[in-house]
Design an enzyme around this catalytic site. Structure first.
Site, PDB file in Angstrom:
ATOM      1  N   ALA A 272       0.840  -1.203   0.000  1.00 42.95           N
ATOM      2  CA  ALA A 272       0.000   0.000   0.000  1.00 42.95           C
ATOM      3  C   ALA A 272       0.872   1.250   0.000  1.00 42.95           C
ATOM      4  O   ALA A 272       1.795   1.366   0.820  1.00 42.95           O
ATOM      5  CB  ALA A 272      -0.907   0.003   1.222  1.00 42.95           C
ATOM      6  N   SER A 731      -3.319  -4.293  -3.060  1.00 45.76           N
ATOM      7  CA  SER A 731      -2.332  -3.953  -2.034  1.00 45.76           C
ATOM      8  C   SER A 731      -2.803  -4.400  -0.662  1.00 45.76           C
ATOM      9  O   SER A 731      -3.990  -4.357  -0.351  1.00 45.76           O
ATOM     10  CB  SER A 731      -2.098  -2.437  -1.985  1.00 45.76           C
ATOM     11  OG  SER A 731      -1.557  -1.951  -3.184  1.00 45.76           O
ATOM     12  N   CYS A 732      -1.840  -4.815   0.141  1.00 47.38           N
ATOM     13  CA  CYS A 732      -2.033  -4.894   1.579  1.00 47.38           C
ATOM     14  C   CYS A 732      -0.841  -4.160   2.186  1.00 47.38           C
ATOM     15  O   CYS A 732      -0.270  -3.279   1.527  1.00 47.38           O
ATOM     16  CB  CYS A 732      -2.150  -6.336   2.065  1.00 47.38           C
ATOM     17  SG  CYS A 732      -0.700  -7.356   1.735  1.00 47.38           S
ATOM     18  N   LYS A 733      -0.433  -4.498   3.374  1.00 50.20           N
ATOM     19  CA  LYS A 733       0.658  -3.748   4.012  1.00 50.20           C
ATOM     20  C   LYS A 733       1.945  -3.838   3.208  1.00 50.20           C
ATOM     21  O   LYS A 733       2.631  -2.839   2.978  1.00 50.20           O
ATOM     22  CB  LYS A 733       0.870  -4.272   5.430  1.00 50.20           C
ATOM     23  CG  LYS A 733       1.947  -3.537   6.216  1.00 50.20           C
ATOM     24  CD  LYS A 733       2.032  -4.071   7.623  1.00 50.20           C
ATOM     25  CE  LYS A 733       3.079  -3.334   8.444  1.00 50.20           C
ATOM     26  NZ  LYS A 733       3.138  -3.828   9.839  1.00 50.20           N
TER      27      LYS A 733
END
Length: 810
Positions: A272, A731-733
């Site tokens: 992200a 996206s994630c982290k």
């Protein structure tokens, strides 16, 4: 029965970008013996590991097949002195169910599928364009059964991209250039009153600080990009890599069905876009910007500031020209020469007309009104001009009288009109002196209008020289020009200063501006990669090219961040970064050559108005529609849907606040519908457009339902994006674990919805991709092991389809 052999060739140094390969070693085995070594069952895989022997002098081809005694042998190459082991290769085979009696035998279908895959690899995947933007590819091959008991050949490909570093470097260079230019513009404004000079100093100090930071970052990125195209998740907080996207990859899947060519599906995956270096103790950009109040209600766009600078240059250039020609006119009038006098007068008229035309710009009048509105109250107790600025050529404040309380909007029009009238006065005088105009009334009336100095009367014209009669009129022209220049310079200085203040000081502290630029850089890098791949895949699709011209490209971000803890700040960063992308446009250009460096996208422009130029090989460029070849700009419509899926989101939904996510999804849903409606109006016959209404209605219902972890929002939004040829980003982290679950699920859903993947094999296919697919390689390259970072307890809070198979996590 079919066996699949995976051959891996590793690049030497940075040779991946040039397409060169290094031969490592070889091994050989009997296919018949391999197949008999294990008992195969329907839809299960068998594996054997073979040692690679070191490569000596190479003879023959890189990949060779030969028959000996009825056995098929496969080897990487023949060598003369391969002895030592240099590695190992894992070979797998897949035993498939037999086709029905009414169907052709598998051996009649498999070669056609392999040929189709081979052709796509050779024709498109190895094209100069693809080699320029993708590198370090990892490929996996699968065969999955359809509902009608036929077989899909699926190629999963994950690639790094040099755009991970190329785009941030170009953005940093553009920002440094913009900030440097702003500092120079402000220093050229001349002497200002203390209040305005203080603002100028604030802007210059902030700009110089950012320039120093960005130049240092640019140097460090340049060192790293020489040997890598990838920023791992472990480096997401690195100060020198703030502008580089985390774990950016293109995740692509080619599906080849019996009797049809391969179809590609793409998702860009990256961490992200957020500034992990500064952290999220005080929230993300959305919260930080909302706390910061602008110190000025007057703002100007970059276009207006550019016009102001151009006008300043214009009047500064024209003023000495006018004064010089006026002096020359007086000199010639001592010894009158009619032809030369008329020639100089004509030149003076041209320059004055250019001067007056420049002054007619409405920006000058509006700026003078803004100046009066801002400064009238602060200047009421002092002997200072209402413009609040001390410009070159103006008397000191102690010698000036206070301005009138009411500002006359027609005052500026009268100022530039007097310049034109004073020129007409000179022209009339010359005509009279040359005997062209015996009437003197016009001269007398004009002298009154311009409040000119004492002019020659008709009775004295014969007694005084021509120079004496022209002198007072020339002096009047000079005074009118000087007054107009002073006011125009005051107004345009105000515009330039306010634009600089609005673009820097009013945006918050240097750290906040730095953060916003870094987040934007990460998001932009991913979008450029996605757009380039989408463009390459649609070059032969007239409807897609027409869509780019009419409504632009849709860019749909999928977020898997929770609304609890630090990830709230990440989501706030991401929301601002996605919104800033709407100021970006794409432009297709013709490349000079087909070399990779000439096919990389180029970034131009300034903050808020960047243009990304995408070069195409000359032959490809010539086949485009005329509008694209002429440089038509392709706008970006960026939207973000987010649904948290982990255990932190469970806490947010029970004890916290999910309003950020809810509002974000509602706004994105509205923007998506607006884009789809515009597309439907522009291209009503486009394929797939008819099913948009139902999908959008389903998305509306999902968003409004506000169910916990309602991942159907993500599925439906992704489906709509594919229907309208949009760019998909997930996206994630850090794009390592949750993102892996999402993209593998999306791939299997596409196979089921568009290619009739058998429902009974859906879960098996999903587990296969997660256990042995490209995303497991992504985990290994980020953290050094082949396990997703989940615990069994955490996975209990995940939606069922986002849970990895046993043995793949821990």
């Amino acid at each position: 029965m079919m066996s699949c052999i995976n051959c891996f060739h590793l690049p030497q140094d940075n040779s991946a970008s040039t397409g060169q390969r290094t031969f490592l070693g070889f091994t050989s085995f009997s296919i018949r013996g391999f197949l008999r070594s294990k008992d195969s069952q329907s839809f299960s895989a068998s594996f054997l590991v073979f040692s690679l022997k070191s490569a000596g002098r190479r003879e023959g081809s890189a990949v060779e097949q030969r028959r000996e005694g009825g056995n098929l042998h496969a080897a990487f190459s023949r060598t003369t002195d391969g002895v030592n082991e240099v590695g190992e290769v894992k070979v797998s085979h897949l035993q498939m169910e037999e086709e029905g009696e009414d169907r052709a035998p598998p051996e009649h279908k498999c070669p056609a599928l392999c040929d189709a895959l081979h052709g796509s690899i050779q024709d498109k995947e190895n094209s100069p364009m693809m080699r320029a933007v993708l590198c370090a590819q990892v490929c996996k091959l699968y065969r999955f059964q359809t509902d009608d008991r036929r077989w899909l050949l699926v190629k999963e490909q994950m690639s790094e991209t040099p755009l991970s570093f190329s785009v941030p470097k170009q953005l940093l260079s553009a920002l440094v250039q913009e900030l440097t230019s702003r500092v120079l513009d402000l220093r050229e404004l001349g002497q200002l009153l203390p209040h305005w000079d203080g603002l100028r100093c604030d802007v210059i100090t902030l700009c110089n600080h950012l320039i120093g930071c960005y130049q240092e970052t640019l140097t460090e990125i340049g060192k790293l990009s020489a040997s890598s195209c990838f920023k791992s998740s472990l480096s997401k907080s690195d100060r020198h890599l703030q502008f580089v996207p985390t774990n950016l990859h293109s995740q692509r899947m080619e599906v080849t069905s019996p009797g049809s060519a391969g179809v590609w599906y793409e998702v860009i995956t990256f961490g992200a876009p957020a500034d992990h270096h500064y952290g999220f103790k005080h929230g993300g950009l959305k919260r930080l910007l909302s706390k910061h109040h602008r110190s000025s209600s007057v703002s100007y766009s970059s276009d207006e500031s550019c016009r102001a600078r151009d006008l300043l240059v214009s009047v500064t250039h024209l003023q000495p020209l006018i004064f010089g020609l006026a002096e020359e006119l007086l000199s010639i009038s001592l010894e009158p020469r009619a032809n030369r006098l008329l020639q100089v007068l004509d030149g003076l008229s041209q320059q004055v007309h250019r001067f007056v035309h420049a002054l007619k710009d409405e920006l000058v009048k509006s700026a003078l009104l803004d100046i009066h509105g801002q400064c009238a109250s602060s200047c009421s107790d002092s002997h200072v001009h209402s413009n609040g600025l001390l410009c070159e050529g103006s008397p000191p404040p102690s010698e000036r009288l206070p301005e009138e309380a009411e500002y006359d909007e027609e005052e500026w029009d009268l100022t530039w009109t007097n310049v034109a009238k004073s020129l007409n006065c000179i022209i009339a005088m010359v005509d009279r002196l040359l005997g062209r105009d015996p009437h003197l009334q016009e001269q007398q009336e004009y002298s009154e209008d311009t409040k000119s100095y004492n002019t020659a009367s008709p009775s004295s014209s014969s007694e005084s020289s021509w120079q004496e009669q022209l002198l007072p009129l020339v002096i009047t022209l000079r005074d009118c020009v000087r007054e107009a220049v002073a006011k125009a310079r005051t107004a345009m200085t105000f515009v330039v200063l306010q634009d600089a203040v609005g673009a820097t000081v009013n945006q918050g502290p240097a750290q906040m501006l730095h953060r916003r630029h870094a987040v934007f850089s990460q998001a932009l890098s991913a979008v450029v990669c996605g757009f380039v791949l989408k463009l390459y895949g649609g070059l032969e699709d007239p409807e897609f090219l027409q869509q780019l011209l009419t409504v632009g490209i849709l860019v749909q971000f999928e977020g898997l961040l929770s609304t609890y803890g630090e990830e709230v700040g990440m989501l706030e960063d991401m929301e601002v970064g996605v919104a800033d992308l709407r100021g970006v446009v794409f432009k297709v250009t013709e490349a000079k050559t087909e070399q990779p460096k000439d096919l990389l996208p180029m970034l131009r422009g300034t903050w808020g108005s960047f243009v990304v130029e995408v070069p195409l090989p000359p032959e490809t460029f010539r086949s485009l529609p005329e509008e694209l070849k002429a440089g038509c700009l392709i706008r970006v419509e960026s939207i973000l849907f987010n649904i948290g899926i982990n255990q932190q989101q469970s806490l947010a939904e029970r004890f916290g606040d999910s309003s950020l996510q809810e509002n974000l999804n509602l706004q994105s849903c509205k923007r998506l519908r607006t884009y789809c409606n515009a597309l439907r109006d522009a291209l009503p016959h486009m394929a797939g457009i008819q099913s948009l209404s139902e999908s959008l209605s389903s998305l509306d219902r999902s968003v409004e339902a506000k169910r916990r972890k309602n991942v159907e929002v993500l599925w439906t939004a992704a489906s709509v994006c594919r229907l309208v040829n949009g760019v998909r980003l997930t996206s994630c982290k850090s794009a390592k674990d949750r993102t892996a679950m999402s993209v593998t699920l999306e791939q299997c859903q596409v196979l089921r919805e568009r290619h009739a993947l058998s429902q009974q094999h859906f879960s098996t296919s999903l587990d296969c991709m997660r256990r042995n697919g490209c995303r497991m390689d992504n985990v290994q390259k980020n953290v050094g092991n082949r396990r997703f970072a989940f615990s069994a307890v955490q996975l209990l809070t995940f939606p069922r389809l986002y849970r990895p198979p046993d043995g793949s996590y821990g």
